[in-house]
Design a protein around this motif. Sequence first.
Motif, PDB file in Angstrom:
ATOM      1  N   VAL A   1      -6.345 -30.549 -26.391  1.00 19.31           N
ATOM      2  CA  VAL A   1      -6.778 -29.204 -26.027  1.00 19.31           C
ATOM      3  C   VAL A   1      -5.709 -28.200 -26.465  1.00 19.31           C
ATOM      4  CG1 VAL A   1      -7.345 -27.660 -24.127  1.00 19.31           C
ATOM      5  CG2 VAL A   1      -8.135 -30.033 -24.086  1.00 19.31           C
ATOM      6  N   GLY A   2      -6.118 -27.208 -27.219  1.00 20.17           N
ATOM      7  CA  GLY A   2      -5.176 -26.204 -27.707  1.00 20.17           C
ATOM      8  C   GLY A   2      -4.685 -26.461 -29.111  1.00 20.17           C
ATOM      9  N   ALA A   3      -4.994 -27.642 -29.672  1.00 19.34           N
ATOM     10  CA  ALA A   3      -4.522 -27.947 -31.025  1.00 19.34           C
ATOM     11  C   ALA A   3      -5.235 -27.097 -32.066  1.00 19.34           C
ATOM     12  CB  ALA A   3      -4.718 -29.431 -31.330  1.00 19.34           C
ATOM     13  N   ASN A   4      -6.513 -26.820 -31.826  1.00 16.76           N
ATOM     14  CA  ASN A   4      -7.258 -25.979 -32.764  1.00 16.76           C
ATOM     15  C   ASN A   4      -6.715 -24.550 -32.694  1.00 16.76           C
ATOM     16  OD1 ASN A   4      -9.012 -28.056 -33.599  1.00 16.76           O
ATOM     17  ND2 ASN A   4     -10.315 -27.733 -31.803  1.00 16.76           N
ATOM     18  N   GLY A   5      -6.362 -24.018 -33.829  1.00 19.21           N
ATOM     19  CA  GLY A   5      -5.839 -22.651 -33.871  1.00 19.21           C
ATOM     20  C   GLY A   5      -4.335 -22.573 -33.729  1.00 19.21           C
ATOM     21  N   SER A  46       2.690 -19.727 -37.077  1.00 21.21           N
ATOM     22  CA  SER A  46       2.631 -18.268 -36.942  1.00 21.21           C
ATOM     23  C   SER A  46       2.023 -17.822 -35.616  1.00 21.21           C
ATOM     24  CB  SER A  46       1.802 -17.673 -38.092  1.00 21.21           C
ATOM     25  OG  SER A  46       0.439 -18.102 -38.004  1.00 21.21           O
ATOM     26  N   LEU A  47       1.679 -18.758 -34.735  1.00 19.60           N
ATOM     27  CA  LEU A  47       1.008 -18.403 -33.487  1.00 19.60           C
ATOM     28  C   LEU A  47       1.869 -17.491 -32.626  1.00 19.60           C
ATOM     29  CD1 LEU A  47      -1.324 -18.652 -31.516  1.00 19.60           C
ATOM     30  CD2 LEU A  47      -0.315 -20.784 -30.656  1.00 19.60           C
ATOM     31  N   GLN A  62       2.481 -11.960 -30.281  1.00 17.84           N
ATOM     32  CA  GLN A  62       3.226 -10.718 -30.062  1.00 17.84           C
ATOM     33  C   GLN A  62       2.538  -9.518 -30.719  1.00 17.84           C
ATOM     34  OE1 GLN A  62       7.243 -12.543 -31.224  1.00 17.84           O
ATOM     35  NE2 GLN A  62       7.821 -11.118 -29.588  1.00 17.84           N
ATOM     36  N   GLN A  63       1.856  -9.777 -31.822  1.00 15.00           N
ATOM     37  CA  GLN A  63       1.127  -8.690 -32.480  1.00 15.00           C
ATOM     38  C   GLN A  63      -0.097  -8.277 -31.671  1.00 15.00           C
ATOM     39  OE1 GLN A  63       0.325 -10.351 -36.345  1.00 15.00           O
ATOM     40  NE2 GLN A  63       2.248  -9.597 -37.234  1.00 15.00           N
ATOM     41  N   ASP A  64      -0.789  -9.251 -31.105  1.00 11.01           N
ATOM     42  CA  ASP A  64      -2.002  -8.956 -30.342  1.00 11.01           C
ATOM     43  C   ASP A  64      -1.691  -8.468 -28.929  1.00 11.01           C
ATOM     44  OD1 ASP A  64      -3.405  -9.772 -32.548  1.00 11.01           O
ATOM     45  OD2 ASP A  64      -3.777 -11.804 -31.792  1.00 11.01           O
ATOM     46  N   TYR A  86      -0.013 -23.761 -24.245  1.00  8.77           N
ATOM     47  CA  TYR A  86      -1.476 -23.670 -24.371  1.00  8.77           C
ATOM     48  C   TYR A  86      -1.975 -23.780 -25.805  1.00  8.77           C
ATOM     49  CZ  TYR A  86      -1.089 -21.961 -19.591  1.00  8.77           C
ATOM     50  OH  TYR A  86      -0.806 -21.849 -18.253  1.00  8.77           O
ATOM     51  N   GLY A  87      -1.066 -23.739 -26.780  1.00  5.29           N
ATOM     52  CA  GLY A  87      -1.495 -23.864 -28.164  1.00  5.29           C
ATOM     53  C   GLY A  87      -2.459 -22.765 -28.563  1.00  5.29           C
TER      54      GLY A  87
END
Length: 254
Positions: free
Chosen positions: A191-195, A199-200, A205-207, A223-224
């Motif tokens: 869970v959380g591996a997708n995405g 660069s996360l 920080q950008q969002d 949380y990935g």
Amino acid sequence: MGMVDMATSDGRFLFFLPWLGHTVVGTTDVPVKGASKVSMRPSPSEEEIQWIIGEASKYLEVPVRRSDVLSAWSGVRPLATDPYEAADSTSAGNVNTASRDHMVMVERGAVVVAGGKWTTYREMAQDAVDRALQVISQGEEQERRQASPAGGKAGPSGKAASAGASAAVSAAASAAALKAGPCVTSWWPLVGANGFDRSLVVRLQQDFPWLEASQASHLAATYGGDAPSVLAQKGSQAAAGEAAAGEAAAGEAA
């Protein structure tokens, strides 16, 4: 990178793990006997905390003080022992030498899994499924033998023998189908591996401009790819709370 001491004063292992600028040190092994002594909210004793402080201080130039301990927590872990092992065995009742492995047993037709750890849950499930298939196959084999022509009494027309042969073929085909195939979940992403990618942290920080770098790193590691959803939910809850507070203030003013 962490460290492990495998030569503590009483033979237990001691782990040193870096975590968010701090160090997690543990663990202890204290037997808990009797259901009445098992708490839903277990807490470490002062004796356990002092033992960890004493062992950890052996590797530090500056001894650890009790005031340096920011938090301490405890849990209860089941340790499986062989029910057929002699009570006077060397390992019987010794939590330090008790195996952390799991055991798969069959009791009254039920497959029972005991012991184990979170890190071996997949191996536990595989062994349990293999044992269950073995039990089912053995049961069908027994039924096949009981229904075989040699065990039946053929009547004038030989119907019993024919029925027995048919049952034997059906049971054999069913038993052949009860062979565990390759695992279909061993390569499923957690869970959380997708995405999740390198660069996360930057994207978080950008969002969410109000997010500090350390917070973004912690959320990404915890949380990935689900971190943005967690933050979005937190933001909506905060907005709802502010709205409710504003309405309450307006009601008091009125």
